[in-house]
Design a protein around this motif. Structure first.
Motif, PDB file in Angstrom:
ATOM      1  N   UNK A   7       0.463  -1.138   0.059  1.00 51.83           N
ATOM      2  CA  UNK A   7       0.236   0.146   0.324  1.00 51.83           C
ATOM      3  C   UNK A   7       0.972   1.355   0.037  1.00 51.83           C
ATOM      4  N   UNK A   8       2.042   1.463   0.423  1.00 56.30           N
ATOM      5  CA  UNK A   8       2.731   2.360   1.004  1.00 56.30           C
ATOM      6  C   UNK A   8       3.701   3.136   0.141  1.00 56.30           C
ATOM      7  N   UNK A   9       4.058   1.362  -0.812  1.00 57.24           N
ATOM      8  CA  UNK A   9       5.106   2.064  -1.502  1.00 57.24           C
ATOM      9  C   UNK A   9       4.295   1.791  -3.183  1.00 57.24           C
ATOM     10  N   UNK A  10       3.144   0.820  -3.224  1.00 56.22           N
ATOM     11  CA  UNK A  10       3.250   0.836  -4.923  1.00 56.22           C
ATOM     12  C   UNK A  10       1.943   1.063  -4.830  1.00 56.22           C
ATOM     13  N   UNK A  11       1.177   1.293  -3.949  1.00 59.76           N
ATOM     14  CA  UNK A  11      -0.363   1.360  -4.633  1.00 59.76           C
ATOM     15  C   UNK A  11      -0.476   2.984  -3.621  1.00 59.76           C
ATOM     16  N   UNK A  12      -0.274   3.518  -2.966  1.00 59.03           N
ATOM     17  CA  UNK A  12      -0.679   4.792  -2.574  1.00 59.03           C
ATOM     18  C   UNK A  12       0.362   5.786  -2.724  1.00 59.03           C
ATOM     19  N   UNK A  13       1.381   5.944  -3.657  1.00 57.19           N
ATOM     20  CA  UNK A  13       2.234   6.953  -4.210  1.00 57.19           C
ATOM     21  C   UNK A  13       1.197   7.125  -5.959  1.00 57.19           C
ATOM     22  N   UNK A  14       0.506   6.283  -6.892  1.00 53.78           N
ATOM     23  CA  UNK A  14      -0.366   6.483  -7.727  1.00 53.78           C
ATOM     24  C   UNK A  14      -1.314   7.212  -7.938  1.00 53.78           C
ATOM     25  N   UNK A  20       2.566   7.916   4.909  1.00 54.35           N
ATOM     26  CA  UNK A  20       3.345   9.026   5.856  1.00 54.35           C
ATOM     27  C   UNK A  20       2.437  10.118   6.571  1.00 54.35           C
ATOM     28  N   UNK A  21       2.092   9.318   6.794  1.00 51.34           N
ATOM     29  CA  UNK A  21       1.428  10.288   8.985  1.00 51.34           C
ATOM     30  C   UNK A  21       2.105   9.706   9.624  1.00 51.34           C
ATOM     31  N   UNK A  22       2.876   8.276   9.621  1.00 51.95           N
ATOM     32  CA  UNK A  22       3.211   7.930  10.925  1.00 51.95           C
ATOM     33  C   UNK A  22       2.866   6.335  10.400  1.00 51.95           C
ATOM     34  N   UNK A  23       2.550   5.473  11.777  1.00 54.17           N
ATOM     35  CA  UNK A  23       2.558   4.191  11.911  1.00 54.17           C
ATOM     36  C   UNK A  23       0.920   4.007  11.693  1.00 54.17           C
ATOM     37  N   UNK A  24       0.302   2.874  12.226  1.00 53.10           N
ATOM     38  CA  UNK A  24      -0.748   2.875  11.929  1.00 53.10           C
ATOM     39  C   UNK A  24      -2.008   4.083  12.453  1.00 53.10           C
ATOM     40  N   UNK A  50      -8.500  10.661  -5.547  1.00 51.42           N
ATOM     41  CA  UNK A  50      -8.912   9.321  -5.023  1.00 51.42           C
ATOM     42  C   UNK A  50      -7.782   8.677  -3.298  1.00 51.42           C
ATOM     43  N   UNK A  51      -7.164   9.122  -3.272  1.00 49.71           N
ATOM     44  CA  UNK A  51      -5.867   9.325  -2.390  1.00 49.71           C
ATOM     45  C   UNK A  51      -6.935   9.943  -0.618  1.00 49.71           C
ATOM     46  N   UNK A  52      -7.871  10.797  -1.435  1.00 49.87           N
ATOM     47  CA  UNK A  52      -8.800  11.590  -0.146  1.00 49.87           C
ATOM     48  C   UNK A  52      -9.843  10.587  -0.077  1.00 49.87           C
ATOM     49  N   UNK A  53     -10.522   9.621  -0.778  1.00 52.88           N
ATOM     50  CA  UNK A  53     -12.071   9.291  -1.101  1.00 52.88           C
ATOM     51  C   UNK A  53     -11.119   7.481  -0.350  1.00 52.88           C
ATOM     52  N   UNK A  54     -10.602   7.346   0.035  1.00 48.81           N
ATOM     53  CA  UNK A  54      -9.646   5.380   0.525  1.00 48.81           C
ATOM     54  C   UNK A  54      -9.949   5.797   1.297  1.00 48.81           C
ATOM     55  N   UNK A  55      -8.902   6.283   2.594  1.00 48.34           N
ATOM     56  CA  UNK A  55      -9.122   6.410   4.249  1.00 48.34           C
ATOM     57  C   UNK A  55     -10.665   6.007   4.275  1.00 48.34           C
TER      58      UNK A  55
END
Length: 90
Positions: A48-55, A83-87, A60-65
């Motif tokens: 999620x952090x390195x392959x999905x979220x960056x694209x 990017x905001x820290x751990x869980x 979509x980045x706002x919608x997903x959470x």
């Protein structure tokens, strides 16, 4: 990124991107749960952090959470560390 996360096939990621693009939250949650069942939470967080979220585009980045929340309740799967820290609790 761990070797396992780096070796996850793109065919496991593309359906999730399609579900996000089409705003199909139930389909995304099902794909997410299947991914976690197959690879584990730690690999999901890395993918999620390195392959999905960056694209993701901005919308979509706002919608997903928001989709990890269900009527104000946190979904059963942990929100990936990002990017905001751990869980993150939403």
């Amino acid at each position: 990124m761990t070797p396992v996360a780096a070796q996850v096939s793109i065919t496991a990621i593309v359906p999730m991107l399609s579900a996000i693009a089409n705003r199909q939250s139930e389909q995304f949650k099902e794909l997410e749960a299947n991914f976690v069942s197959q690879y584990g939470v730690e690999v999901w967080q890395e993918v999620f952090n390195f392959r999905l979220k960056p694209v993701l585009d901005k919308d979509s980045d706002r919608w997903l959470p928001i989709q990890w929340c269900d009527e104000g309740q946190i979904n059963s799967l942990p929100f990936p560390a990002n990017l905001y820290g751990d869980s993150v609790l939403i």
